[in-house]
Design an enzyme around this catalytic site. Sequence first.
Site, PDB file in Angstrom:
ATOM      1  N   ASN A 108       0.687  -0.883  -0.049  1.00  0.00           N
ATOM      2  CA  ASN A 108       0.100   0.129   0.273  1.00  0.00           C
ATOM      3  C   ASN A 108       0.817   1.514   0.316  1.00  0.00           C
ATOM      4  O   ASN A 108       1.962   1.560   0.692  1.00  0.00           O
ATOM      5  CB  ASN A 108      -1.003   0.421   0.899  1.00  0.00           C
ATOM      6  CG  ASN A 108      -0.691   0.800   2.731  1.00  0.00           C
ATOM      7  OD1 ASN A 108      -0.344   1.938   2.252  1.00  0.00           O
ATOM      8  ND2 ASN A 108       0.070  -0.256   3.370  1.00  0.00           N
ATOM      9  N   PHE A 112      -2.020   7.860   4.027  1.00  0.00           N
ATOM     10  CA  PHE A 112      -2.670   8.772   5.174  1.00  0.00           C
ATOM     11  C   PHE A 112      -3.940   9.309   4.792  1.00  0.00           C
ATOM     12  O   PHE A 112      -4.732  11.092   5.241  1.00  0.00           O
ATOM     13  CB  PHE A 112      -2.133   9.424   5.940  1.00  0.00           C
ATOM     14  CG  PHE A 112      -0.849   9.243   7.410  1.00  0.00           C
ATOM     15  CD1 PHE A 112      -0.962   7.441   7.050  1.00  0.00           C
ATOM     16  CD2 PHE A 112      -0.064   9.527   7.540  1.00  0.00           C
ATOM     17  CE1 PHE A 112      -0.205   6.992   8.189  1.00  0.00           C
ATOM     18  CE2 PHE A 112       1.377   9.562   8.715  1.00  0.00           C
ATOM     19  CZ  PHE A 112       0.517   7.606   8.860  1.00  0.00           C
ATOM     20  N   SER A 170       5.640   5.202   8.993  1.00  0.00           N
ATOM     21  CA  SER A 170       4.885   4.568   7.381  1.00  0.00           C
ATOM     22  C   SER A 170       6.059   5.170   6.459  1.00  0.00           C
ATOM     23  O   SER A 170       6.041   6.331   6.608  1.00  0.00           O
ATOM     24  CB  SER A 170       3.291   5.205   7.463  1.00  0.00           C
ATOM     25  OG  SER A 170       3.111   5.308   5.979  1.00  0.00           O
ATOM     26  N   ASN A 172       5.211   5.993   3.450  1.00  0.00           N
ATOM     27  CA  ASN A 172       4.271   6.916   3.132  1.00  0.00           C
ATOM     28  C   ASN A 172       4.002   8.330   2.840  1.00  0.00           C
ATOM     29  O   ASN A 172       3.368   9.045   1.647  1.00  0.00           O
ATOM     30  CB  ASN A 172       2.626   6.293   2.471  1.00  0.00           C
ATOM     31  CG  ASN A 172       3.205   4.493   1.553  1.00  0.00           C
ATOM     32  OD1 ASN A 172       3.569   3.835   0.843  1.00  0.00           O
ATOM     33  ND2 ASN A 172       2.471   3.543   2.618  1.00  0.00           N
ATOM     34  N   THR A 173       4.890   8.315   3.742  1.00  0.00           N
ATOM     35  CA  THR A 173       4.425  10.111   4.295  1.00  0.00           C
ATOM     36  C   THR A 173       5.856  10.423   4.116  1.00  0.00           C
ATOM     37  O   THR A 173       6.665   9.929   4.634  1.00  0.00           O
ATOM     38  CB  THR A 173       3.839  10.512   5.418  1.00  0.00           C
ATOM     39  OG1 THR A 173       2.227  10.406   5.194  1.00  0.00           O
ATOM     40  CG2 THR A 173       4.100  12.132   5.346  1.00  0.00           C
ATOM     41  N   LYS A 206       4.994   3.094  17.058  1.00  0.00           N
ATOM     42  CA  LYS A 206       5.457   2.254  16.200  1.00  0.00           C
ATOM     43  C   LYS A 206       6.402   2.602  15.502  1.00  0.00           C
ATOM     44  O   LYS A 206       6.624   3.687  15.009  1.00  0.00           O
ATOM     45  CB  LYS A 206       4.100   2.099  16.071  1.00  0.00           C
ATOM     46  CG  LYS A 206       3.751   1.191  14.525  1.00  0.00           C
ATOM     47  CD  LYS A 206       2.479   0.887  13.961  1.00  0.00           C
ATOM     48  CE  LYS A 206       2.204  -0.580  13.095  1.00  0.00           C
ATOM     49  NZ  LYS A 206       0.857  -0.130  12.412  1.00  0.00           N
ATOM     50  N   ASN A 235       6.052  -1.843  11.750  1.00  0.00           N
ATOM     51  CA  ASN A 235       5.236  -1.314  10.321  1.00  0.00           C
ATOM     52  C   ASN A 235       5.214  -2.088   9.345  1.00  0.00           C
ATOM     53  O   ASN A 235       6.492  -3.233   9.439  1.00  0.00           O
ATOM     54  CB  ASN A 235       5.448   0.306  10.136  1.00  0.00           C
ATOM     55  CG  ASN A 235       3.547   0.744   9.184  1.00  0.00           C
ATOM     56  OD1 ASN A 235       3.578   0.508   8.694  1.00  0.00           O
ATOM     57  ND2 ASN A 235       3.394   2.141  10.729  1.00  0.00           N
TER      58      ASN A 235
END
Length: 345
Positions: A108, A112, A170, A172-173, A206, A235
């Site tokens: 993915n 967010f 994450s 993805n940011t 996390k 994660n």
Amino acid sequence: MSLTDLGAIALRQLDPETAHRLAIRALQVTPLPTPGADDPILRTRVAGLDMPNPVGLAAGLDKNGEALEGLSRLGFGAVECGSVTPRAQAGNPKPRLFRLAEDRAVINRMGFNNEGLEPFAARLAHRPKRTAIGANLGANKDTEDKATDYVAGLRRLAGLADYFTINISSPNTPGLRALQGREALDDLLGRIHEARPTDGAPVFLKIAPDLIGEEIGMIVEASLAHGIDALIVSNTTLERPASLRSAFAGEAGGLSGAPLKPFALKALQAAAEAAAGRLPLIAVGGIESGEDAFARIRAGASAVQVYSALIYEGPGLIGRIKRDLAARLRAEGFAALSEAVGSGR
């Protein structure tokens, strides 16, 4: 096979993001029965949070806290919703979610996507009380001082969640994982400590599975110095094992599911070694059986979380993990799950 498991099979025939939305809708409208009592041997306690069993739901499934009532009836020991950012954001362009069926995995790069703090807070105000509900906090993509977003989330949701997770891992940011460096981490965690809820709700951190042992050791020490109550390890990964067979294996984003297992386990082992019993650990990544859960508990975790495996196994997986885990605990001579935590180190 239960109706919920049959529903999971049907959803796998659809586009992944469409299936995700339909799963949330189904959890909102399906009248699920209240789960029965768990085997007492499965009781666990993480940073003062009592759970009837150690199998929690990882963040990402219910980003906006829309289906908490339905999720609380599936038998989880805790349900983590989010990630939520202060302001609503659309996330990354589609397609951004890929089902790697041959590998029992998911990639993915959602970014967010969520409705923001206000709708999230309104739903948490009516959260079910039968299950511990956690709020996973993120930062908006365009916020320069990302620590301010975590502080805003903690302050707005104080009193509305049973625990909070600071998600700095994450992939993805942009810039988010840089918060795992010591200087940035000290600044973030110091500000988090000042903004902690006054009701005593624990705050977890996390982390990513792609860190080396020394980095994880540093994060453990920083967490202890700033009063973080537990680590969630871990994660999604940016690694792409050579064994991946799916045509989607080269897609950008975080990899989860079965191929994440060795990376997440290695990170957990490093965290357990560094923490030496001083900081509770929650294991995530590639857990899809009672055997997997037992291995993480013996490696040092007091609880586990699942998500990607539910896509392939359906909600019936939760009960299967709990039954198998209880049987394994008794077969090994443990009278309580707490006795097994770290027993394999």
